[in-house]
Write a protein that holds these residues in place. Structure first.
Motif, PDB file in Angstrom:
ATOM      1  N   PHE A 176       0.840  -1.205   0.000  1.00 53.00           N
ATOM      2  CA  PHE A 176       0.000   0.000   0.000  1.00 53.00           C
ATOM      3  C   PHE A 176       0.876   1.255   0.000  1.00 53.00           C
ATOM      4  O   PHE A 176       0.569   2.243  -0.666  1.00 53.00           O
ATOM      5  CB  PHE A 176      -0.936   0.012   1.212  1.00 53.00           C
ATOM      6  CG  PHE A 176      -2.232  -0.706   0.978  1.00 53.00           C
ATOM      7  CD1 PHE A 176      -3.148  -0.242   0.047  1.00 53.00           C
ATOM      8  CD2 PHE A 176      -2.555  -1.855   1.709  1.00 53.00           C
ATOM      9  CE1 PHE A 176      -4.362  -0.888  -0.173  1.00 53.00           C
ATOM     10  CE2 PHE A 176      -3.759  -2.518   1.495  1.00 53.00           C
ATOM     11  CZ  PHE A 176      -4.663  -2.037   0.552  1.00 53.00           C
ATOM     12  N   TRP A 177       1.969   1.214   0.757  1.00 52.76           N
ATOM     13  CA  TRP A 177       2.916   2.334   0.783  1.00 52.76           C
ATOM     14  C   TRP A 177       3.527   2.552  -0.605  1.00 52.76           C
ATOM     15  O   TRP A 177       3.615   3.681  -1.096  1.00 52.76           O
ATOM     16  CB  TRP A 177       4.009   2.051   1.811  1.00 52.76           C
ATOM     17  CG  TRP A 177       5.141   3.035   1.805  1.00 52.76           C
ATOM     18  CD1 TRP A 177       5.193   4.229   2.463  1.00 52.76           C
ATOM     19  CD2 TRP A 177       6.387   2.915   1.100  1.00 52.76           C
ATOM     20  NE1 TRP A 177       6.402   4.860   2.225  1.00 52.76           N
ATOM     21  CE2 TRP A 177       7.150   4.076   1.387  1.00 52.76           C
ATOM     22  CE3 TRP A 177       6.935   1.940   0.264  1.00 52.76           C
ATOM     23  CZ2 TRP A 177       8.423   4.276   0.853  1.00 52.76           C
ATOM     24  CZ3 TRP A 177       8.204   2.142  -0.256  1.00 52.76           C
ATOM     25  CH2 TRP A 177       8.923   3.314   0.029  1.00 52.76           C
ATOM     26  N   LYS A 209       1.006   4.062  -2.927  1.00 55.71           N
ATOM     27  CA  LYS A 209       0.803   5.480  -2.618  1.00 55.71           C
ATOM     28  C   LYS A 209       1.945   6.335  -3.163  1.00 55.71           C
ATOM     29  O   LYS A 209       1.728   7.449  -3.669  1.00 55.71           O
ATOM     30  CB  LYS A 209       0.690   5.669  -1.101  1.00 55.71           C
ATOM     31  CG  LYS A 209       0.452   7.102  -0.676  1.00 55.71           C
ATOM     32  CD  LYS A 209       0.356   7.206   0.846  1.00 55.71           C
ATOM     33  CE  LYS A 209       0.157   8.649   1.279  1.00 55.71           C
ATOM     34  NZ  LYS A 209       0.086   8.769   2.765  1.00 55.71           N
ATOM     35  N   LYS A 210       3.168   5.809  -3.089  1.00 53.57           N
ATOM     36  CA  LYS A 210       4.338   6.538  -3.577  1.00 53.57           C
ATOM     37  C   LYS A 210       4.518   6.409  -5.087  1.00 53.57           C
ATOM     38  O   LYS A 210       5.462   6.960  -5.659  1.00 53.57           O
ATOM     39  CB  LYS A 210       5.606   6.012  -2.874  1.00 53.57           C
ATOM     40  CG  LYS A 210       5.662   6.292  -1.375  1.00 53.57           C
ATOM     41  CD  LYS A 210       5.870   7.759  -1.094  1.00 53.57           C
ATOM     42  CE  LYS A 210       6.039   8.020   0.399  1.00 53.57           C
ATOM     43  NZ  LYS A 210       6.279   9.447   0.678  1.00 53.57           N
ATOM     44  N   GLU A 211       3.634   5.645  -5.728  1.00 54.91           N
ATOM     45  CA  GLU A 211       3.651   5.414  -7.174  1.00 54.91           C
ATOM     46  C   GLU A 211       4.903   4.671  -7.637  1.00 54.91           C
ATOM     47  O   GLU A 211       5.400   4.873  -8.736  1.00 54.91           O
ATOM     48  CB  GLU A 211       3.493   6.735  -7.943  1.00 54.91           C
ATOM     49  CG  GLU A 211       2.144   7.404  -7.681  1.00 54.91           C
ATOM     50  CD  GLU A 211       1.943   8.652  -8.525  1.00 54.91           C
ATOM     51  OE1 GLU A 211       2.927   9.150  -9.101  1.00 54.91           O
ATOM     52  OE2 GLU A 211       0.791   9.125  -8.609  1.00 54.91           O
ATOM     53  N   LYS A 238      -2.538  -3.499  -8.427  1.00 55.13           N
ATOM     54  CA  LYS A 238      -3.418  -3.493  -7.257  1.00 55.13           C
ATOM     55  C   LYS A 238      -3.966  -4.881  -6.900  1.00 55.13           C
ATOM     56  O   LYS A 238      -4.847  -4.996  -6.053  1.00 55.13           O
ATOM     57  CB  LYS A 238      -4.589  -2.543  -7.493  1.00 55.13           C
ATOM     58  CG  LYS A 238      -4.192  -1.086  -7.652  1.00 55.13           C
ATOM     59  CD  LYS A 238      -5.426  -0.205  -7.818  1.00 55.13           C
ATOM     60  CE  LYS A 238      -5.032   1.275  -7.955  1.00 55.13           C
ATOM     61  NZ  LYS A 238      -6.231   2.145  -8.104  1.00 55.13           N
TER      62      LYS A 238
END
Length: 295
Positions: A79-80, A83-85, A90
């Motif tokens: 997930f981190w 979020k940081k791309e 997914k």
């Protein structure tokens, strides 16, 4: 994995958190070698999920609760990364963590504590180990918190005033001392004779074995839908955590309100708190007799 050095320098993680992420990194490295499965963000899919389950249960002999924790750490990292791309895959979101299983853990009764307290070990070293365990059982403190005790942390009301170690945002709590727990502190001039957690776990088993706690107990562990039953001697199931569980169990069995006990033990989450309470046979017999004895 997450850049540990940045987290450490920024003081964003406690040592226990750093250790957990290092362990999960090592576990994934072992998985790559054992399964010959090169890990990239694009390969975090259902195949990875299936192979990781098989690796943890079969190769590492992990049980459901351990797998639950490890998969949770993996998903937190992913997930981190999302979020940081660093990734756009997914598929991991659908990875289901198995429900944690409540494993039977042992707790000493009030009478057991008195028996242990009155037992004198032949080895002076083991008497110190016993004293620390008794002190924990009478205060509900975590083993790691004991090092924080000194004369300055005991107030005029005979309470240990303790700042929450695991979460600095929590309020300071007061832990009442009774005559025996205070006597133990005085015996060692307010500096308990501590060894490492691992050594305490090893030695307390020797103490209980010597004190006669050698009856057999049964417990089970779960892997997915499979349950395995084990039998061990009572003393073999004892650790530093048993003392904290003992305190909570005895207090609850005596009818003390959960809110009062939690204010002493430092628990904020009732679900976690409930896991510490072990209903023993004496409590069950007393409960049934108190309701139905006059039938």
């Amino acid at each position: 994995m997450i850049d540990l050095r940045k987290r450490i320098k920024r003081k964003e993680w406690k040592k226990s958190t750093i250790k957990r992420y290092k362990n999960i990194k090592n576990l994934l490295t072992e998985f790559e070698k054992a399964k010959k499965y090169k890990l990239t963000f694009s390969k975090i899919n259902n195949t990875f999920y299936t192979e990781f389950i098989d690796f943890c249960y079969e190769d590492k002999d992990h049980y459901t609760n351990t797998f639950n924790r490890n998969l949770g750490l993996v998903k937190t990292f992913l997930f981190w990364a999302l979020k940081k791309e660093y990734m756009y895959n997914k598929k991991f979101i659908d990875f289901k963590k198995p429900k944690r299983v409540l494993t039977r853990e042992e707790a000493l009764s009030f009478e057991d504590i008195k028996t242990l307290y009155n037992h004198v070990c032949e080895d002076p070293k083991l008497n110190k180990i016993k004293d620390v365990f008794i002190f924990q059982s009478l205060t509900g403190m975590r083993f790691g918190e004991l090092k924080l005790i000194n004369k300055r942390t005991v107030n005029s009301n005979d309470c240990v005033v303790l700042k929450e170690e695991k979460d600095s945002s929590k309020d300071t709590r007061e832990i009442p001392l009774i005559s025996i727990s205070k006597a133990i502190l005085l015996k060692y001039n307010y500096k308990l004779p501590l060894v490492s957690n691992q050594k305490q776990n090893d030695y307390i088993k020797e103490v209980l074995k010597e004190a006669g706690f050698v009856h057999e107990v049964e417990y089970s562990k779960t892997k997915g839908v499979e349950q395995e039953v084990f039998v061990k001697k009572f003393y073999e199931r004892i650790s530093t955590h048993t003392a904290r569980r003992t305190f909570i169990t005895i207090m609850r069995n005596k009818g003390i309100a959960d809110k009062t006990i939690m204010s002493i033990s430092g628990h904020k989450d009732i679900k976690t708190f409930n896991m510490y309470h072990q209903v023993n046979n004496d409590a069950k017999i007393h409960a049934v007799k108190s309701v139905f004895e006059n039938f």
